[in-house]
Design a protein around this motif. Structure first.
Motif, mmCIF file in Angstrom:
data_model
loop_
_atom_site.group_PDB
_atom_site.id
_atom_site.type_symbol
_atom_site.label_atom_id
_atom_site.label_comp_id
_atom_site.label_asym_id
_atom_site.label_seq_id
_atom_site.Cartn_x
_atom_site.Cartn_y
_atom_site.Cartn_z
ATOM 1 N N GLY A 141 0.788 -1.228 0.000
ATOM 2 C CA GLY A 141 0.000 0.000 0.000
ATOM 3 C C GLY A 141 0.815 1.270 0.000
ATOM 4 N N GLY A 142 2.154 1.155 -0.067
ATOM 5 C CA GLY A 142 2.995 2.343 -0.169
ATOM 6 C C GLY A 142 2.850 3.011 -1.522
ATOM 7 N N LEU A 143 3.323 4.248 -1.653
ATOM 8 C CA LEU A 143 3.118 5.000 -2.893
ATOM 9 C C LEU A 143 4.064 4.577 -4.013
ATOM 10 N N MET A 144 5.376 4.528 -3.759
ATOM 11 C CA MET A 144 6.313 4.245 -4.829
ATOM 12 C C MET A 144 7.630 3.709 -4.286
ATOM 13 N N SER A 145 8.381 3.044 -5.172
ATOM 14 C CA SER A 145 9.692 2.528 -4.795
ATOM 15 C C SER A 145 10.607 2.542 -6.002
ATOM 16 N N TYR A 146 11.909 2.559 -5.711
ATOM 17 C CA TYR A 146 12.910 2.470 -6.772
ATOM 18 C C TYR A 146 14.102 1.698 -6.230
ATOM 19 N N GLY A 147 14.455 0.603 -6.905
ATOM 20 C CA GLY A 147 15.592 -0.183 -6.452
ATOM 21 C C GLY A 147 15.657 -1.520 -7.152
ATOM 22 N N PRO A 148 16.654 -2.320 -6.817
ATOM 23 C CA PRO A 148 16.780 -3.643 -7.419
ATOM 24 C C PRO A 148 15.730 -4.602 -6.866
ATOM 25 N N ASN A 149 15.559 -5.715 -7.564
ATOM 26 C CA ASN A 149 14.657 -6.764 -7.105
ATOM 27 C C ASN A 149 15.420 -7.625 -6.103
ATOM 28 N N MET A 150 15.079 -7.520 -4.826
ATOM 29 C CA MET A 150 15.825 -8.222 -3.791
ATOM 30 C C MET A 150 15.687 -9.727 -3.888
ATOM 31 N N HIS A 151 14.572 -10.205 -4.388
ATOM 32 C CA HIS A 151 14.392 -11.653 -4.554
ATOM 33 C C HIS A 151 15.459 -12.204 -5.500
ATOM 34 N N ASP A 152 15.713 -11.475 -6.580
ATOM 35 C CA ASP A 152 16.746 -11.901 -7.538
ATOM 36 C C ASP A 152 18.138 -11.855 -6.904
ATOM 37 N N LEU A 153 18.426 -10.783 -6.160
ATOM 38 C CA LEU A 153 19.740 -10.658 -5.531
ATOM 39 C C LEU A 153 19.979 -11.765 -4.506
ATOM 40 N N GLN A 154 18.943 -12.092 -3.749
ATOM 41 C CA GLN A 154 19.075 -13.141 -2.746
ATOM 42 C C GLN A 154 19.419 -14.480 -3.384
ATOM 43 N N GLY A 155 18.859 -14.723 -4.572
ATOM 44 C CA GLY A 155 19.186 -15.960 -5.272
ATOM 45 C C GLY A 155 20.622 -15.994 -5.750
ATOM 46 N N ARG A 156 21.196 -14.825 -6.032
ATOM 47 C CA ARG A 156 22.554 -14.764 -6.583
ATOM 48 C C ARG A 156 23.609 -15.235 -5.585
ATOM 49 N N VAL A 157 23.355 -15.103 -4.295
ATOM 50 C CA VAL A 157 24.388 -15.504 -3.331
ATOM 51 C C VAL A 157 24.638 -17.001 -3.363
ATOM 52 N N ALA A 158 23.700 -17.775 -3.905
ATOM 53 C CA ALA A 158 23.892 -19.228 -4.001
ATOM 54 C C ALA A 158 25.126 -19.553 -4.831
ATOM 55 N N TYR A 159 25.386 -18.740 -5.863
ATOM 56 C CA TYR A 159 26.527 -19.005 -6.731
ATOM 57 C C TYR A 159 27.846 -18.714 -6.020
ATOM 58 N N TYR A 160 27.839 -17.748 -5.123
ATOM 59 C CA TYR A 160 29.034 -17.479 -4.314
ATOM 60 C C TYR A 160 29.297 -18.643 -3.364
#
Length: 326
Positions: free
Chosen positions: A257-276
């Motif tokens: 219900g917030g008005l607006m946001s700007y930033g990366p998709n955290m779900h995608d970033l969280q998945g990336r740590v698996a490769y590390y």
């Protein structure tokens, strides 16, 4: 097999931290200690990065043991959790957020640490550089410090009449304070006054809300970390109650219900740590693995909220939005 459970008392409630199954079978069993200042997700086993790790061949109960610990906003727990991890000697420590990463880095200089999020790792002193972090730390950063000015600019463009913005952030977190500093610097250029509302504990939000009721700003900017995210629905509901437009760093509060946001998709970033984690378990040194930053950023606007607030979002904003909630 052996199953062990650690029962931690937090705020009078008993929370059970599943430690997984230590399989006694042929082949290597890897161990990961994961901790986070925030609360556990609805299904801790299905939250990123665990599904990605399964695709890479790491299956809990077969060749992987994961100890998950959640501090539910209590930062005083982090040092204890980090020390307990170090004592149990996992193959990797996965630290989500700067405060968890800081606790892990203080607790060990040899166990590999993979960081998920945590703001500006150079500014906070976690690593020497993104290209060659050095020591025993690597991971994924959300680049939110650099985006802070852009978010304030978008808020001002969406609502030109805004002249005073309340900034709500975890003042006990060095990484979040760096973001606040960026917002404050950008505000001078945009001729916007800042109302600083730093919180440190879950109990501090009532005081922050009371301050906004007494001295009402034109808009609010929420800096996201484990503590503010733990209270994000309260924050969104408060903004709606007093009809306060708000900008957020990630998409989730906008769907609340917030008005607006700007930033990366955290779900995608969280998945990336698996490769590390995979590379480290295969023998790579964390200090030699460049830290990853997002390259794609999303602008999300909730027109239903704008209508409820009596706002008309300019076409220039809507034309750039990656998603519009109507």
């Amino acid at each position: 097999m052996r199953r062990r459970e650690l029962i931690a008392l937090l705020g009078g409630a008993a929370l059970i931290w599943p430690l997984g199954v230590r399989a006694q079978r042929a082949g290597r069993v890897f161990r990961i200690g994961y901790f986070y200042l925030g609360p556990p997700p609805p299904d801790p086993h299905e939250a990123p990065p665990w599904p990605t790790l399964r695709k890479l061949g790491y299956v809990e109960g077969t060749n992987l043991v994961v100890e998950r610990r959640f501090a539910a906003g209590r930062r005083d727990m982090l040092a204890t959790i980090a020390s307990e991890f170090v004592a149990s000697r996992p193959d990797v420590i996965l630290a989500q957020g700067y405060q968890a990463a800081e606790a892990a880095s203080k607790a060990t200089h040899d166990i590999p640490i993979v960081v998920l999020g945590g703001g500006d790792p150079i500014g906070t002193g976690l690593v020497k550089s993104l290209a060659r972090p050095g020591a025993n730390i690597t991971g994924v950063t959300e680049a939110s410090t650099e985006l802070s000015a852009k978010r304030l600019e978008l808020l001002k463009e969406a609502i030109p009449a805004v002249s005073r913005v309340a900034v709500l952030w975890n003042a006990a977190d060095r990484a979040m304070t760096l973001r606040f500093d960026e917002i404050e610097a950008a505000a001078k250029t945009l001729q916007v006054a800042i109302q600083p509302l730093g919180v440190r504990e879950p109990e501090d939000f009532d005081d922050a809300f009371a301050a906004m009721r007494r001295d009402r700003p034109d808009a609010m900017f929420m800096i996201t970390d484990a503590l503010t995210n733990l209270n994000r629905k309260r924050i969104v509901e408060f903004a709606a109650e007093i009809r306060l437009p708000a900008v957020y760093e990630f998409r989730e509060p906008v769907f609340d219900g917030g008005l607006m946001s700007y930033g990366p998709n955290m779900h995608d970033l969280q998945g990336r740590v698996a490769y590390y984690i995979d590379k480290i378990l295969k023998g790579a040194k964390p200090g030699d693995l460049p830290m990853e930053q997002p390259t794609k950023f999303e602008l999300v606007v909730n027109l239903k909220t704008a209508k409820a607030l009596g706002l008309t979002i300019p076409p220039s904003i809507l034309a750039r939005a990656d998603e519009v909630i109507e």
